[in-house]
Design a protein around this motif. Structure first.
Motif, PDB file in Angstrom:
ATOM      1  N   TRP A  99     -11.989  -1.541   2.170  1.00  0.00           N
ATOM      2  CA  TRP A  99     -11.499  -1.335   0.632  1.00  0.00           C
ATOM      3  C   TRP A  99     -12.631  -1.137  -0.116  1.00  0.00           C
ATOM      4  CZ3 TRP A  99      -6.633  -0.266  -0.082  1.00  0.00           C
ATOM      5  CH2 TRP A  99      -5.811  -0.700   0.854  1.00  0.00           C
TER       6      TRP A  99
ATOM      7  N   SER B  36      -7.566   0.404  -5.548  1.00  0.00           N
ATOM      8  CA  SER B  36      -8.464   0.393  -4.542  1.00  0.00           C
ATOM      9  C   SER B  36      -7.985   1.510  -3.209  1.00  0.00           C
ATOM     10  CB  SER B  36      -8.080  -1.079  -3.925  1.00  0.00           C
ATOM     11  OG  SER B  36      -8.771  -1.959  -4.866  1.00  0.00           O
TER      12      SER B  36
ATOM     13  N   TYR C 148      -8.768   2.567   0.965  1.00  0.00           N
ATOM     14  CA  TYR C 148      -8.978   2.275   2.022  1.00  0.00           C
ATOM     15  C   TYR C 148      -9.297   3.432   2.848  1.00  0.00           C
ATOM     16  CZ  TYR C 148      -9.663   0.073   6.765  1.00  0.00           C
ATOM     17  OH  TYR C 148     -10.075  -0.226   7.976  1.00  0.00           O
TER      18      TYR C 148
ATOM     19  N   ASN D 290       0.960  -1.253   0.167  1.00  0.00           N
ATOM     20  CA  ASN D 290      -0.040  -0.066  -0.093  1.00  0.00           C
ATOM     21  C   ASN D 290       0.709   1.325  -0.041  1.00  0.00           C
ATOM     22  OD1 ASN D 290      -2.273  -1.827   0.394  1.00  0.00           O
ATOM     23  ND2 ASN D 290      -1.844  -1.651   2.636  1.00  0.00           N
TER      24      ASN D 290
END
Length: 262
Positions: free
Chosen positions: A185, A119, A121, A74
């Motif tokens: 997510w 994606s 979060y 990430n």
């Protein structure tokens, strides 16, 4: 955008780009397909995946640096209440552009159609606000240029929402509740045809848990100022919120991909 502002920004580039190879629309559409142009990994490319990194550019909070970094698969963007941008009424921790290698990066120019998927979060600590909180922007590079498209977290009648808007014309592409997207997510699919006047278009899709949350689009819109368009990701928010929603927070991104319709 007013004619005078567009003239100021783009006179030198007027007419530089037009119909794709002069082909009729039907011919272009028949031949077009998405081709992947960018596929970085946080673990392999780190911040080298981006054209530029704007990490506490005012050096307002050295103790919190780095605010932007790769961690595992990430990219993480930290925002502290102590952080200030060069304009001290706001905060900014963002990356820009799609770097492919070394000094090379992708340039989105007039007449082209691009797509980014990834994606994100959004923790519950990253709340919608009464003023601007952008987590993705499309901009012309350079200082003093306004965003063209923004993906924002905004309070509407007290409710937390996530929206996509064409900023200059204040055109809302789509809006949905933010609450179901917190602490999980969410997959983003953003598509843009870079076009002047009414030649542009955008499409915005959010999915989570395998279900489509929103699929919204606009055609016949202005998505170009001058030079080129460049995406930005991170947290860019005003300190002018009146809902008490500002606090230390972060944003995670992963699986960033870039495609061109060719």
């Amino acid at each position: 955008m007013s004619t005078s502002r567009r003239t100021l920004l783009g006179a030198a580039l007027a007419g530089a780009a037009g119909t794709v190879a002069g082909l009729p629309a039907a011919t272009t559409a028949h031949a077009a397909s998405w081709q992947q142009k960018w596929a970085p990994t946080a673990s392999g490319d780190g911040l080298g995946a981006f054209e530029t990194v704007e990490d506490d550019r005012a050096d307002s909070h050295p103790g919190g640096q780095p605010h932007i970094y790769a961690t595992g698969d990430n990219w993480r963007f930290n925002m502290h209440m102590a952080d200030r941008d060069t304009s001290t009424d706001r905060q900014r921790q963002e990356v820009t552009g799609l770097r492919t290698s070394g000094s090379s990066y992708l340039k989105w120019t007039q007449g082209q159609t691009w797509r980014v998927t990834y994606s994100m979060y959004i923790p519950s600590s990253l709340k919608a606000t009464t003023s601007f909180t952008h987590i993705m922007q499309m901009k012309q590079p350079g200082t003093g240029t306004s965003p063209i498209v923004v993906q924002s977290l905004r309070r509407v009648n007290g409710a937390q929402t996530i929206e996509l808007k064409l900023l200059d014309s204040d055109t809302l592409v789509g809006r949905t509740s933010l609450d179901p997207l917190h602490d999980r997510w969410t997959d983003v699919d953003f598509q843009i045809k870079v076009g002047n006047g009414s030649a542009g278009s955008v499409r915005w899709i959010l999915k989570t848990g395998g279900s489509t949350v929103i699929d919204a689009s606009r055609t016949g819109v202005d998505t170009f100022l001058a030079d080129r368009v460049r995406p930005k990701w991170g947290i860019y928010r005003s300190l002018g919120d009146t809902s008490g929603s500002l606090q230390d927070t972060y944003l995670l991104l992963t699986n960033l991909r870039g495609y061109q319709l060719v």
